[in-house]
Design a protein around this motif. Structure first.
Motif, PDB file in Angstrom:
ATOM      1  N   ARG A 246      -1.990  -6.003   8.336  1.00  0.00           N
ATOM      2  CA  ARG A 246      -1.103  -5.805   7.183  1.00  0.00           C
ATOM      3  C   ARG A 246      -0.035  -4.746   7.451  1.00  0.00           C
TER       4      ARG A 246
ATOM      5  N   LEU B 270      -7.451   2.182   2.862  1.00  0.00           N
ATOM      6  CA  LEU B 270      -7.338   1.144   3.895  1.00  0.00           C
ATOM      7  C   LEU B 270      -7.415   1.714   5.302  1.00  0.00           C
TER       8      LEU B 270
ATOM      9  N   VAL C  35      -8.017   1.918  10.873  1.00  0.00           N
ATOM     10  CA  VAL C  35      -7.741   1.001   9.770  1.00  0.00           C
ATOM     11  C   VAL C  35      -8.995   0.179   9.531  1.00  0.00           C
ATOM     12  N   ALA C  36      -9.363   0.007   8.263  1.00  0.00           N
ATOM     13  CA  ALA C  36     -10.523  -0.809   7.912  1.00  0.00           C
ATOM     14  C   ALA C  36     -10.331  -2.219   8.461  1.00  0.00           C
TER      15      ALA C  36
ATOM     16  N   VAL D  47      -0.739  -1.573   8.296  1.00  0.00           N
ATOM     17  CA  VAL D  47      -1.250  -0.253   7.902  1.00  0.00           C
ATOM     18  C   VAL D  47      -1.190   0.725   9.068  1.00  0.00           C
TER      19      VAL D  47
ATOM     20  N   ALA E 146      -8.452  -4.657   6.395  1.00  0.00           N
ATOM     21  CA  ALA E 146      -7.040  -4.351   6.145  1.00  0.00           C
ATOM     22  C   ALA E 146      -6.169  -4.524   7.385  1.00  0.00           C
ATOM     23  N   ARG E 147      -6.743  -4.918   8.479  1.00  0.00           N
ATOM     24  CA  ARG E 147      -5.966  -5.064   9.712  1.00  0.00           C
ATOM     25  C   ARG E 147      -5.002  -6.243   9.612  1.00  0.00           C
TER      26      ARG E 147
ATOM     27  N   PHE F 271       0.849  -1.187   0.000  1.00  0.00           N
ATOM     28  CA  PHE F 271       0.000   0.000   0.000  1.00  0.00           C
ATOM     29  C   PHE F 271       0.888   1.242   0.000  1.00  0.00           C
TER      30      PHE F 271
ATOM     31  N   ARG G 100      -8.141   1.737  -3.237  1.00  0.00           N
ATOM     32  CA  ARG G 100      -9.006   1.609  -2.065  1.00  0.00           C
ATOM     33  C   ARG G 100      -8.347   2.192  -0.840  1.00  0.00           C
TER      34      ARG G 100
END
Length: 192
Positions: free
Chosen positions: A123, A88, A116-117, A125, A120-121, A27, A86
């Motif tokens: 990863r 995240l 964080v969405a 982010v 998407a957790r 990302f 997208r």
């Protein structure tokens, strides 16, 4: 595209900001554009709702603040993590005080509304967004520390902060709603 070239302790690679978007794993992180405000606002609201962090659920007045990314972007810096177009997650960076600051003092920047969405957790982010704020703080003249407030239940976020070297500052813990005793926010700081 490879990761940024400079290294920090533990072999972790920092993100650079504000020179556009940079790649972090799968990302990129950079300043939020107006087209990203609504998706980020909904991610932020849903993160707080799904994690049970709002006392009154959908009727919580703070929910409107969480969704209003345009308002935050008008007075602070909003960073987003994006993959394949997208959003995240995101975070609000408040350099050297300003209307969005809750606890920052002279010589401090503040991190607000890290979210964080759910999909998407895990990863990296959240960690990358916090690192981006620390990197950004290093470019703010006179900034010596980064501070933040967090709810006690945000244990995943606390692990990120502590892993990155943030220290708890219990003497700065505070209550945004003095009428409700159980809303005390815990605070952290990172010395640059």
């Amino acid at each position: 595209m490879g990761p940024p070239s400079s290294l920090v302790e533990g072999g972790r690679r920092p993100l650079s900001y504000p020179c556009g978007r940079l790649r972090a794993m799968d990302f990129t992180i950079g300043p939020a554009g107006p087209e990203e405000y609504d998706p980020l606002g909904e991610i932020t609201a849903q993160a707080y709702l799904r994690d049970g962090l709002l006392d009154f659920g959908e009727s919580d007045a703070y929910l409107g603040e969480l969704r209003d990314v345009a308002k935050r972007a008008a007075t602070a810096e909003v960073l987003v993590a994006v993959a394949d177009g997208r959003v995240l997650g995101g975070v609000t960076f408040v350099p050297a005080g300003g209307p969005m600051a809750d606890i920052a003092r002279a010589g401090e920047a503040e991190i607000r509304m890290l979210a964080v969405a759910h999909a998407a957790r895990g990863r990296g982010v959240g960690e990358a967004l916090v690192r981006a704020c620390v990197d950004r703080a290093r470019t703010v003249e006179g900034c010596a520390r980064v501070v933040l407030s967090s709810q006690r239940a945000m244990r995943s976020a606390h692990r990120i902060y502590e892993r990155l070297g943030f220290l708890r500052t219990p003497d700065r813990d505070w209550n945004p709603l003095p009428d409700l005793d159980d809303i005390t926010l815990v605070t952290y700081q990172f010395t640059l």
